[in-house]
Design an enzyme around this catalytic site. Structure first.
Site, PDB file in Angstrom:
ATOM      1  N   GLY A   1       3.343  -0.350 -39.500  1.00  0.00           N
ATOM      2  CA  GLY A   1       3.401  -1.368 -38.459  1.00  0.00           C
ATOM      3  C   GLY A   1       3.907  -0.857 -37.141  1.00  0.00           C
ATOM      4  CG  ASN A   2       6.402   1.267 -34.415  1.00  0.00           C
ATOM      5  OD1 ASN A   2       5.807   1.133 -33.352  1.00  0.00           O
ATOM      6  ND2 ASN A   2       7.711   1.433 -34.469  1.00  0.00           N
TER       7      ASN A   2
ATOM      8  CG  HIS B   1      -1.025   2.089 -34.359  1.00  0.00           C
ATOM      9  ND1 HIS B   1      -0.170   1.539 -33.437  1.00  0.00           N
ATOM     10  CD2 HIS B   1      -1.187   1.146 -35.322  1.00  0.00           C
ATOM     11  CE1 HIS B   1       0.153   0.309 -33.816  1.00  0.00           C
ATOM     12  NE2 HIS B   1      -0.451   0.042 -34.959  1.00  0.00           N
ATOM     13  CB  CYS B   2       1.175   4.387 -39.365  1.00  0.00           C
ATOM     14  SG  CYS B   2       1.070   4.310 -41.155  1.00  0.00           S
ATOM     15  N   PRO B   3      -0.862   1.504 -39.479  1.00  0.00           N
ATOM     16  CG  PRO B   3      -2.865   0.911 -40.515  1.00  0.00           C
ATOM     17  CD  PRO B   3      -2.187   2.030 -39.802  1.00  0.00           C
TER      18      PRO B   3
END
Lengths: 165, 495
Positions: B201-202, B196-198
Site C-alpha cells: 500500500g505504498n 509501487h507495491c500494492p
C-alpha cells in the site's frame, strides 16, 4: 541615512526581498548530497567568493558525514534491524544529529556573515535538499541597489514589488 | 529565529510572529471568532497520499490490497498458532511457537513500517525555485530554438564516468535527482524509486527499501516455516492414526486446508522468488525500475555499467540495508507558516526534528480523534487566508488572489485522472497472484509511467489548486470511499 543591516531581525524589518539565488545540487559523485560550489554571478557584489565557497564546502562536508557508510552506521543499522526497527521510536539517528548541527551552522553563518551583507541562507532541508536558497535583500533606503542589476524575468516583479511598496 | 524567505510588505507586522506557528496574521483576525488553528503540512500535501494520526502515518491512496495482505498474514499465522502449535510444541519442542512468534512479530513490524513511512518523497518546488529553473532552461536553450514545441527538458550529468540523464518533472517542477522517479499512482517524485507495491500500500523508495526487503525476507522465512511445520504436523498425525484420520481429526481446519495450502504454496514460491530477486538487486545496487528498463545492463553497450555500485556485493548489501537513514523531506507534521509558500513552508528547525522523531510513533486514539476534530474545525474557516501561496513580491496582499479562479483549474493540477488508478491497481492485484515467473511483471505493471502533465499549467495557480483540493478532501480523509466520491464530484463540478 541608511543604516547597514546588522542582524536578522533588522534584516526582516527594514529590508525587502529583491531576489533569490539557488545553488543546485552537484550529482557528479552519485546520489550523495553535495552542492555546487560554483559562485553565482548575482552574489558577485554582495559577498566575497571565498566566504561563500567555504560555506558550501563546509555544508558539503556535513552532509558527507551524515551519509557516511562506515562502522558506526553499520552498527546503528544492524541494531535497528535486530529490534525490527522499533528502536527508531526512541532513538535519534546519526543523520538527524548531523542535520541539527547543520541547522545550527547555517544559523550561525547567517548571523555572522550573511545578514550583515543583506543575504539570508535557507536550510536545504526546508527545500527538500534540492537547493541552497539564498535570499538577497535590498535596503529599503538604498537606491538602485546592486542586486537589482541581476533581476531577471522571474524576479523582475521583485524589483517592481519592492518599488511598489 | 527562523531562516526563511521573507515577503516584503507584511514583514513589519509579522516579524515578531516568525518563530511561532501562529497563523493569525492581522488581516485574518477580524474574520475569526477565536484563534485560528494552524494547519499542518500533511493536510495540504499535493500528492495522492492518505495520512493518519495527524500526519504520522502515510499510505498511498489505494489500500485495499494492503488490507488483503494483512488479512492473509494474520489468518494464516493465526490458524498455525491455534491448530498446529499446541500439537507440535508437545510433540517436538515448544521452541516452534516461540520462533514462529518472533518471526510473526518481525514480519508485522517491518510490514507496518514499510506501509506507513515516507518512501522518500521529494517535496515539490516552491514557486520561486520553479521560476528560477524555468529561466535557466530558457537561457540554456536559447529563445531562438523555441520553435514549434518546447525543447526537451533534460540535464546530463556524469556520475563515476557514466552519463546519466536527469529528467524534468512537470508535476513537481524539479529536475529529478538520479534514480528518482515519479510515481503516477501517488503523484509524487520518490528518491531511489524502486516500485509501487500494492501489497504494501505504498511506494518503495530510498527510505523504506530496507524495511520492504526485511519484510519479504522475514515473510519468506515465516511462510516456509509455517508450511514446513503444517506438513510435519500432518505427517506426524498420520503416522499415529493414518492419513485420512489425520485430516478428520482437525475438522475445523479441513475445509480451509485445501484452499490455504494452495494459497500457501503459491505465496511461498512467489515470496521466496521475490526475496531472491531483491537480494540480487541489492547486491548489484540496482532498483527494480532500473533492472526492468535495463539501464545498466551489458546489452546496451560494452561501456555501460552501474555507476552507483560499490564494486563488491558485501558493500552493496551493507549500504542498502545498514546505511544511514535519511529523514523525511516533506515534514508532514510541521505547521504551515502564514507568510510562506504553501509548498515548502520554512518551519522552525527544532519543530521539524521533533516531527521527524514523532512521525515514527504509533498513533493513539486521542490523537486521531483530535485530528479529525481539528480537520472539521479547519473546514469551517475560510480556506486561503493562511496560505498566500504567491509569495513573490509582486503580490503584497495575499487576499487579492482570486479563489474562484483555481476552482476552474482544479483538474489541471492532477496530471493523471484518478479514475484510471483503480483499474490499474485491481488489475495488477490479480496479476500478482500468478506465481513466480510473472511476479516481476506484476510489479512491473505498476512501474510508473512518467506522465508529464500539460506544460501549460499555471505555476501560480497550482499551489492554490492543490490546497483547495486537499482542503475539500481533508474532510473525508479518513474514509476512502467518501474521498473518492468527493474527488469525483469536485472533478465534475470543475468541468
Amino acid at each position: 541615512h541608511c543604516p547597514q543591516v546588522h542582524s536578522l531581525q533588522e534584516l526582516r524589518r527594514s529590508a525587502s526581498l529583491a531576489t533569490k539565488v539557488f545553488v543546485q545540487r552537484d550529482y557528479s559523485d552519485g546520489t550523495t548530497c553535495q552542492f555546487q560550489t560554483k559562485f553565482p554571478p548575482e552574489l558577485e557584489s554582495r559577498i566575497e567568493r571565498q566566504l561563500f565557497e567555504e560555506t558550501v564546502k563546509t555544508l558539503n562536508g556535513f552532509y558527507a558525514e551524515a551519509e557516511k557508510i562506515g562502522g558506526s552506521s553499520y552498527l546503528e543499522g544492524c541494531l535497528a534491524c535486530a529490534t525490527a526497527y522499533f528502536i527508531f521510536l526512541c532513538m535519534e539517528t546519526h543523520y538527524e544529529k548531523v542535520l541539527k548541527k547543520i541547522s545550527k551552522y547555517i544559523q550561525d553563518q547567517n548571523e555572522k556573515i550573511y545578514a550583515p551583507r543583506g543575504l539570508l541562507l535557507t536550510d536545504p532541508l526546508e527545500r527538500g535538499m534540492r537547493v541552497i536558497e539564498i535570499s538577497i535583500y535590498e535596503d529599503r533606503c538604498s537606491s538602485g541597489s546592486s542586486s537589482s542589476g541581476s533581476s531577471s524575468s522571474s524576479s523582475g516583479g521583485g524589483g517592481g514589488g519592492a518599488g511598489g511598496r | 529565529m527562523t531562516p526563511g524567505s521573507g515577503s516584503g510588505p507584511m514583514k513589519d507586522c509579522e516579524y515578531s510572529q516568525i518563530s511561532t506557528h501562529s497563523s493569525s496574521s492581522p488581516m485574518e483576525s477580524p474574520h475569526k471568532k477565536k484563534k485560528s488553528v494552524p494547519k499542518r503540512k500533511w493536510e495540504v500535501f499535493p500528492g495522492r497520499n492518505k495520512f493518519f494520526c495527524n500526519g504520522r502515518i502515510m499510505v498511498a491512496r489505494q489500500t485495499g490490497v494492503f488490507y488483503l495482505t494483512l488479512v492473509l498474514i494474520l489468518v494464516t499465522s493465526g490458524l498455525f498458532f491455534a491448530f498446529d502449535c499446541p500439537y507440535l510444541s508437545e510433540k517436538i519442542t515448544p521452541a516452534i511457537p516461540a520462533i514462529g512468534g518472533i518471526l510473526f512479530f518481525f514480519v508485522m513490524g517491518t510490514l507496518l513500517r514499510t506501509s506507513f513511512s515516507d518512501p522518500g518523497v521529494l517535496p515539490r518546488a516552491t514557486p520561486d525555485e520553479a521560476a528560477d529553473l524555468e529561466r535557466q532552461i530558457d537561457i540554456a536553450n536559447g529563445s531562438s530554438s523555441g520553435g514549434y514545441r518546447p525543447p526537451p527538458r533534460t540535464k546530463e550529468v556524469i556520475i563515476n564516468g557514466q552519463t546519466v540523464k536527469l529528467k524534468y518533472c512537470f508535476t513537481c517542477k524539479i529536475f529529478r535527482p538520479p534514480r528518482a522517479s515519479h510515481c503516477s499512482l501517488c503523484d509524487n517524485c520518490v528518491e531511489r524509486f524502486d516500485h509501487h507495491c500494492p501489497w504494501v500500500g505504498n511506494c518503495v523508495g530510498k527510505r523504506n527499501y530496507r524495511f520492504f526487503y526485511m519484510f519479504i525476507l522475514s515473510l519468506s522465512f515465516l511462510t516456509v516455516f509455517i508450511f514446513a511445520f503444517v506438513i510435519t504436523h500432518v505427517i506426524l498425525r498420520s503416522q499415529q492414526t493414518g492419513f485420512l484420520n489425520a485430516l478428520k481429526d482437525s475438522p475445523a481446519r479441513y475445509p480451509f486446508m485445501e484452499k490455504y495450502s494452495v494459497v500457501c504454496f503459491f505465496s511461498v514460491w512467489s515470496i521466496v522468488g521475490l526475496s531472491g530477486f531483491h537480494t540480487y538487486l541489492i547486491s548489484s545496487n540496482q532498483t527494480t525500475n532500473e533492472d526492468i528498463k535495463g539501464s545498466w545492463s551489458n546489452k546496451r553497450g560494452k561501456e555501460n555499467y552501474n555507476p552507483y555500485s560499490y564494486g563488491n556485493i558485501f558493500t552493496n548489501c551493507c549500504a542498502a540495508l545498514c546505511g544511514p537513514l535519511s529523514p523525511s523531506l516533506i515534514d508532514r507534521r510541521g505547521f504551515i507558516q502564514p507568510d510562506t509558500p504553501q509548498l515548502a513552508g520554512p518551519s522552525n528547525g527544532i519543530t521539524m526534528y521533533g516531527a521527524t522523531q514523532s512521525q515514527s510513533n504509533m498513533c493513539d486514539q486521542d490523537q486521531c480523534i483530535q485530528s479529525t476534530k481539528f480537520v472539521l474545525q479547519a473546514a469551517a474557516t475560510p480556506l486561503l487566508q493562511s496560505e498566500p501561496s504567491i509569495t513573490s513580491e509582486e503580490l503584497p496582499l495575499p487576499g487579492k488572489t482570486s479563489i474562484s479562479g483555481p476552482c476552474a483549474t482544479l483538474t489541471l493540477g492532477q496530471p493523471t485522472p484518478p479514475s484510471s488508478m483503480p483499474n490499474l491497481t485491481s488489475d495488477s492485484g490479480l496479476t500478482d497472484i500468478i506465481p513466480l515467473k510473472e511476479d516481476h511483471e506484476g510489479h512491473q505493471f505498476l512501474t510508473p509511467e512518467e506522465a508529464p502533465s500539460p506544460p501549460g499549467m499555471l505555476p501560480s495557480g497550482s499551489p492554490i489548486t492543490h490546497s483547495h483540493t486537499m482542503h475539500v478532501l481533508s474532510l473525508a480523509s479518513q474514509d476512502s470511499l467518501h474521498e473518492d466520491s468527493v474527488r469525483g464530484l469536485v472533478k465534475l463540478s470543475s468541468v
